[in-house]
Design a protein around this motif. Structure first.
Motif, PDB file in Angstrom:
ATOM      1  N   MET A   1       0.694  -1.206  -0.073  1.00  0.00           N
ATOM      2  CA  MET A   1      -0.133   0.035  -0.124  1.00  0.00           C
ATOM      3  C   MET A   1       0.793   1.176   0.156  1.00  0.00           C
ATOM      4  SD  MET A   1      -2.854   1.368   2.574  1.00  0.00           S
ATOM      5  CE  MET A   1      -1.888   1.999   3.883  1.00  0.00           C
ATOM      6  N   GLY A   2       1.869   1.245   0.630  1.00  0.00           N
ATOM      7  CA  GLY A   2       2.820   2.361   0.719  1.00  0.00           C
ATOM      8  C   GLY A   2       3.427   3.078  -0.771  1.00  0.00           C
ATOM      9  N   VAL A   3       3.576   2.120  -1.490  1.00  0.00           N
ATOM     10  CA  VAL A   3       3.974   2.725  -2.673  1.00  0.00           C
ATOM     11  C   VAL A   3       3.058   3.543  -3.356  1.00  0.00           C
ATOM     12  CG1 VAL A   3       5.023   2.067  -5.116  1.00  0.00           C
ATOM     13  CG2 VAL A   3       5.708   0.877  -2.898  1.00  0.00           C
ATOM     14  N   GLU A   4       1.811   2.773  -3.542  1.00  0.00           N
ATOM     15  CA  GLU A   4       0.753   3.407  -4.289  1.00  0.00           C
ATOM     16  C   GLU A   4       0.387   4.876  -3.594  1.00  0.00           C
ATOM     17  OE1 GLU A   4       0.488   0.230  -2.974  1.00  0.00           O
ATOM     18  OE2 GLU A   4       0.699  -0.697  -4.642  1.00  0.00           O
ATOM     19  N   ALA A   5       0.206   4.875  -2.353  1.00  0.00           N
ATOM     20  CA  ALA A   5      -0.097   6.068  -1.580  1.00  0.00           C
ATOM     21  C   ALA A   5       0.947   7.122  -1.873  1.00  0.00           C
ATOM     22  CB  ALA A   5      -0.275   5.858   0.111  1.00  0.00           C
ATOM     23  N   ALA A   6       2.208   6.876  -1.687  1.00  0.00           N
ATOM     24  CA  ALA A   6       3.497   7.669  -1.923  1.00  0.00           C
ATOM     25  C   ALA A   6       3.211   8.161  -3.406  1.00  0.00           C
ATOM     26  CB  ALA A   6       4.637   7.047  -1.768  1.00  0.00           C
ATOM     27  N   THR A   7       3.100   7.419  -4.415  1.00  0.00           N
ATOM     28  CA  THR A   7       2.740   7.896  -5.813  1.00  0.00           C
ATOM     29  C   THR A   7       1.621   8.877  -5.987  1.00  0.00           C
ATOM     30  OG1 THR A   7       3.728   5.705  -6.472  1.00  0.00           O
ATOM     31  CG2 THR A   7       2.453   6.866  -8.100  1.00  0.00           C
ATOM     32  N   PHE A   8       0.559   8.532  -5.229  1.00  0.00           N
ATOM     33  CA  PHE A   8      -0.535   9.172  -5.268  1.00  0.00           C
ATOM     34  C   PHE A   8      -0.173  10.527  -4.715  1.00  0.00           C
ATOM     35  CE2 PHE A   8      -4.535  10.973  -3.075  1.00  0.00           C
ATOM     36  CZ  PHE A   8      -5.187  11.153  -4.383  1.00  0.00           C
ATOM     37  N   LEU A   9       0.487  10.644  -3.462  1.00  0.00           N
ATOM     38  CA  LEU A   9       0.497  11.824  -2.696  1.00  0.00           C
ATOM     39  C   LEU A   9       1.555  12.760  -3.430  1.00  0.00           C
ATOM     40  CD1 LEU A   9       0.509  10.677   1.047  1.00  0.00           C
ATOM     41  CD2 LEU A   9      -1.257  12.221  -0.189  1.00  0.00           C
ATOM     42  N   VAL A  10       2.689  12.270  -4.041  1.00  0.00           N
ATOM     43  CA  VAL A  10       3.643  12.948  -5.032  1.00  0.00           C
ATOM     44  C   VAL A  10       2.961  13.523  -6.176  1.00  0.00           C
ATOM     45  CG1 VAL A  10       5.449  12.892  -6.361  1.00  0.00           C
ATOM     46  CG2 VAL A  10       5.527  11.467  -4.017  1.00  0.00           C
ATOM     47  N   LYS A  11       2.014  13.018  -6.826  1.00  0.00           N
ATOM     48  CA  LYS A  11       1.354  13.464  -7.904  1.00  0.00           C
ATOM     49  C   LYS A  11       0.395  14.587  -7.569  1.00  0.00           C
ATOM     50  CE  LYS A  11      -2.675  12.293 -10.739  1.00  0.00           C
ATOM     51  NZ  LYS A  11      -3.487  13.052 -10.094  1.00  0.00           N
ATOM     52  N   GLU A  12      -0.422  14.237  -6.316  1.00  0.00           N
ATOM     53  CA  GLU A  12      -1.306  15.233  -5.810  1.00  0.00           C
ATOM     54  C   GLU A  12      -0.420  16.652  -5.342  1.00  0.00           C
ATOM     55  OE1 GLU A  12      -4.587  15.583  -5.850  1.00  0.00           O
ATOM     56  OE2 GLU A  12      -4.501  13.796  -6.889  1.00  0.00           O
ATOM     57  N   SER A  13       0.827  16.548  -4.729  1.00  0.00           N
ATOM     58  CA  SER A  13       1.567  17.679  -4.553  1.00  0.00           C
ATOM     59  C   SER A  13       2.067  18.304  -5.783  1.00  0.00           C
ATOM     60  CB  SER A  13       2.738  17.040  -3.697  1.00  0.00           C
ATOM     61  OG  SER A  13       3.971  16.416  -4.384  1.00  0.00           O
ATOM     62  N   ILE A  14       2.398  17.596  -6.880  1.00  0.00           N
ATOM     63  CA  ILE A  14       2.824  18.345  -7.819  1.00  0.00           C
ATOM     64  C   ILE A  14       1.552  19.180  -8.583  1.00  0.00           C
ATOM     65  CG2 ILE A  14       3.475  17.996 -10.286  1.00  0.00           C
ATOM     66  CD1 ILE A  14       5.126  15.628  -9.247  1.00  0.00           C
ATOM     67  N   GLU A  15       0.274  18.688  -8.804  1.00  0.00           N
ATOM     68  CA  GLU A  15      -0.750  19.262  -8.896  1.00  0.00           C
ATOM     69  C   GLU A  15      -1.025  20.570  -8.125  1.00  0.00           C
ATOM     70  OE1 GLU A  15      -4.109  16.815  -9.603  1.00  0.00           O
ATOM     71  OE2 GLU A  15      -2.958  15.612 -11.184  1.00  0.00           O
ATOM     72  N   ALA A  16      -0.788  20.584  -6.744  1.00  0.00           N
ATOM     73  CA  ALA A  16      -1.033  21.593  -5.892  1.00  0.00           C
ATOM     74  C   ALA A  16       0.143  22.617  -5.857  1.00  0.00           C
ATOM     75  CB  ALA A  16      -1.159  20.939  -4.571  1.00  0.00           C
ATOM     76  N   GLY A  17       1.073  22.318  -6.825  1.00  0.00           N
ATOM     77  CA  GLY A  17       2.306  23.340  -7.142  1.00  0.00           C
ATOM     78  C   GLY A  17       3.274  23.368  -5.910  1.00  0.00           C
ATOM     79  N   GLU A  18       3.095  22.269  -4.933  1.00  0.00           N
ATOM     80  CA  GLU A  18       4.252  21.953  -3.997  1.00  0.00           C
ATOM     81  C   GLU A  18       5.025  20.769  -3.935  1.00  0.00           C
ATOM     82  OE1 GLU A  18       4.889  23.465   0.847  1.00  0.00           O
ATOM     83  OE2 GLU A  18       2.857  23.068   0.077  1.00  0.00           O
ATOM     84  N   PRO A  19       5.832  20.362  -4.814  1.00  0.00           N
ATOM     85  CA  PRO A  19       6.217  19.253  -4.933  1.00  0.00           C
ATOM     86  C   PRO A  19       6.634  18.651  -3.723  1.00  0.00           C
ATOM     87  CG  PRO A  19       6.848  20.450  -6.760  1.00  0.00           C
ATOM     88  CD  PRO A  19       6.276  21.278  -5.884  1.00  0.00           C
ATOM     89  N   VAL A  20       6.638  17.191  -3.349  1.00  0.00           N
ATOM     90  CA  VAL A  20       7.225  16.816  -1.997  1.00  0.00           C
ATOM     91  C   VAL A  20       8.039  15.356  -2.485  1.00  0.00           C
ATOM     92  CG1 VAL A  20       5.478  17.723  -0.362  1.00  0.00           C
ATOM     93  CG2 VAL A  20       5.222  15.664  -1.261  1.00  0.00           C
ATOM     94  N   TYR A  21       8.854  15.090  -1.865  1.00  0.00           N
ATOM     95  CA  TYR A  21       9.504  13.690  -2.002  1.00  0.00           C
ATOM     96  C   TYR A  21       9.009  12.782  -0.899  1.00  0.00           C
ATOM     97  CZ  TYR A  21      13.015  10.219  -1.931  1.00  0.00           C
ATOM     98  OH  TYR A  21      13.653   8.827  -2.112  1.00  0.00           O
ATOM     99  N   LEU A  22       8.396  11.849  -1.031  1.00  0.00           N
ATOM    100  CA  LEU A  22       7.829  10.793  -0.270  1.00  0.00           C
ATOM    101  C   LEU A  22       8.145   9.253  -0.472  1.00  0.00           C
ATOM    102  CD1 LEU A  22       3.914  11.568   0.257  1.00  0.00           C
ATOM    103  CD2 LEU A  22       5.791  11.256   1.977  1.00  0.00           C
ATOM    104  N   VAL A  23       8.523   8.589   0.519  1.00  0.00           N
ATOM    105  CA  VAL A  23       9.001   7.072   0.152  1.00  0.00           C
ATOM    106  C   VAL A  23       7.862   6.586   1.043  1.00  0.00           C
ATOM    107  CG1 VAL A  23      11.314   7.705  -0.089  1.00  0.00           C
ATOM    108  CG2 VAL A  23      10.423   7.262   2.075  1.00  0.00           C
ATOM    109  N   PRO A  24       7.731   5.031   0.848  1.00  0.00           N
ATOM    110  CA  PRO A  24       6.769   4.428   1.554  1.00  0.00           C
ATOM    111  C   PRO A  24       7.091   4.319   2.899  1.00  0.00           C
ATOM    112  CG  PRO A  24       7.412   3.281  -0.418  1.00  0.00           C
ATOM    113  CD  PRO A  24       8.142   4.161  -0.500  1.00  0.00           C
TER     114      PRO A  24
END
Length: 97
Positions: A1-24
């Motif tokens: 689950m962690g990989v999918e959630a991290a991917t989703f949150l990174v995508k959302e952060s990019i769309e929100a204009g504040e990219p983050v780096y997340l790992v599972p």
């Protein structure tokens, strides 16, 4: 689950204009209650995605000398992160044209 959630949150952060780096591992620490209070950029991202504040998600705001009180039970966090993972799975499985 962690990989999918991290991917989703990174995508959302990019769309929100504040990219983050997340790992599972980061997400696992949130779910397990090992992180009492995430950094501001992660709190903003979680608020954007869930519509809830960090406190509502079960995180504990730091008190005296920057130390947080005992973390709340992680059950609520796990439920929210599962929803993020579900959303990530649907995002990943969408056809790309």
């Amino acid at each position: 689950m962690g990989v999918e959630a991290a991917t989703f949150l990174v995508k959302e952060s990019i769309e929100a204009g504040e990219p983050v780096y997340l790992v599972p591992r980061t997400i696992a620490n949130w779910e397990d209650g090992k992180t009492a209070w995430p950094r501001a950029k992660y709190r903003r991202l979680l608020h954007t995605v869930t519509g809830r504040t960090a406190t509502e998600l079960g995180f504990t705001e730091p008190t005296y000398r920057g130390r947080a009180t005992a973390p709340r039970k992680a059950g609520r966090r796990k439920a929210v992160m599962r929803r993020c993972a579900d959303a990530a799975c649907s995002w990943v499985s969408e056809p790309r044209y």
